[in-house]
Scaffold this active site. Structure first.
Site, short mmCIF file in Angstrom:
data_model
loop_
_atom_site.label_atom_id
_atom_site.label_comp_id
_atom_site.label_asym_id
_atom_site.label_seq_id
_atom_site.Cartn_x
_atom_site.Cartn_y
_atom_site.Cartn_z
N SER A 188 36.99 36.55 47.40
CA SER A 188 36.17 35.68 46.54
C SER A 188 36.63 34.23 46.54
CB SER A 188 36.18 36.22 45.11
OG SER A 188 37.52 36.37 44.63
N GLY B 35 35.83 40.50 46.32
CA GLY B 35 36.39 41.82 46.09
C GLY B 35 37.02 42.46 47.31
N ASN C 67 43.31 40.92 46.25
CA ASN C 67 42.73 42.08 45.59
C ASN C 67 43.58 43.33 45.76
OD1 ASN C 67 40.22 41.06 44.41
ND2 ASN C 67 39.63 40.64 46.52
N ASP D 56 37.90 33.13 33.89
CA ASP D 56 38.53 34.43 34.13
C ASP D 56 40.02 34.31 34.42
OD1 ASP D 56 38.60 33.45 36.73
OD2 ASP D 56 37.05 34.80 37.49
N HIS E 213 39.88 32.74 39.43
CA HIS E 213 39.18 32.03 40.49
C HIS E 213 39.26 30.51 40.31
CE1 HIS E 213 37.30 36.07 40.56
NE2 HIS E 213 37.40 35.88 41.86
#
Length: 211
Positions: free
Chosen positions: A28, A65, A94, A174, A177
């Site tokens: 991502s 992801g 991830n 979040d 990111h």
């Protein structure tokens, strides 16, 4: 029939001209999650290379992801399709966030490097770190894998791709990111390890060093 053959040959020649360039295999962070794709670091890199290079396309094959296992499973088809000169591998984050095996991650990174080289592409690694709440032993082992793979396979590495991003507060809500403000810095990080392996038509690549 002859005309059809000529058209086919010309089409194949056109495809061969378009082959090469740079393939970005990431998650991502490289897929510009949460921001406009045109503002992401890969898009910024593409704009820079358009000015510096001749016929050197940038293919962004990043998927939000994505794990190293997923990237490894997709890479061969991407190499066959695009025949890149350089492959940027920005994967592993991830794996860490999901608590997956760092050793398995290293094996996947190694396989991607070997597959890239077998396809006559030069691999480059963008490393990652994870938050300390995963435990000191796991976070240390996770971080060590990137350096170990880089040393073992002699691959250019930027150890922590998000270096400076957290310090500047350039994270989305979040807490994971990067924001749009962080993208030029990420682009510079990538360029710092790309520079020595860029081809001659990009100006300051290894081709200039061989002259």
């Amino acid at each position: 029939m002859i005309r059809l053959l000529v058209v086919t040959v010309l089409a194949m020649a056109s495809l061969s001209v378009q082959a090469g360039g740079l393939l970005v295999l990431g998650d991502s962070i490289s897929a510009a999650y949460g921001i406009e794709k045109s503002a992401g670091w890969v898009a910024l890199l593409e704009k820079e290379l358009e000015q510096r290079c001749r016929d050197f396309p940038v293919i962004n094959a990043s998927v939000s992801g994505e794990t190293t296992a997923g990237g490894n499973s997709r890479l061969e088809a991407l190499l066959d399709t695009h025949s890149p000169d350089i492959v940027i591998i920005e994967l592993g984050g991830n794996d860490g966030l999901r608590g997956l095996s760092p050793v398995a991650m290293a094996n996947n990174l190694t396989q991607m490097i070997e597959k890239s080289r077998a396809a006559n592409a030069t691999p480059v690694l963008l490393g990652m770190r994870i938050p300390p709440n995963y435990g000191q032993q796991y976070t240390r082992l996770f971080e060590q894998q990137f350096r170990q793979v880089s040393d073992d396979k002699q691959v250019p590495l930027f150890p922590f791709f998000l270096e400076g991003v957290v310090e500047q507060g350039w994270l989305q809500k979040d807490g994971i990111h990067p924001t749009e403000e962080a993208q030029p810095l990420l682009k510079r990080h990538a360029v710092s390890v790309l520079e020595p392996v860029l081809p001659a038509q990009c100006g300051n690549g290894k081709g200039d060093e061989d002259v």
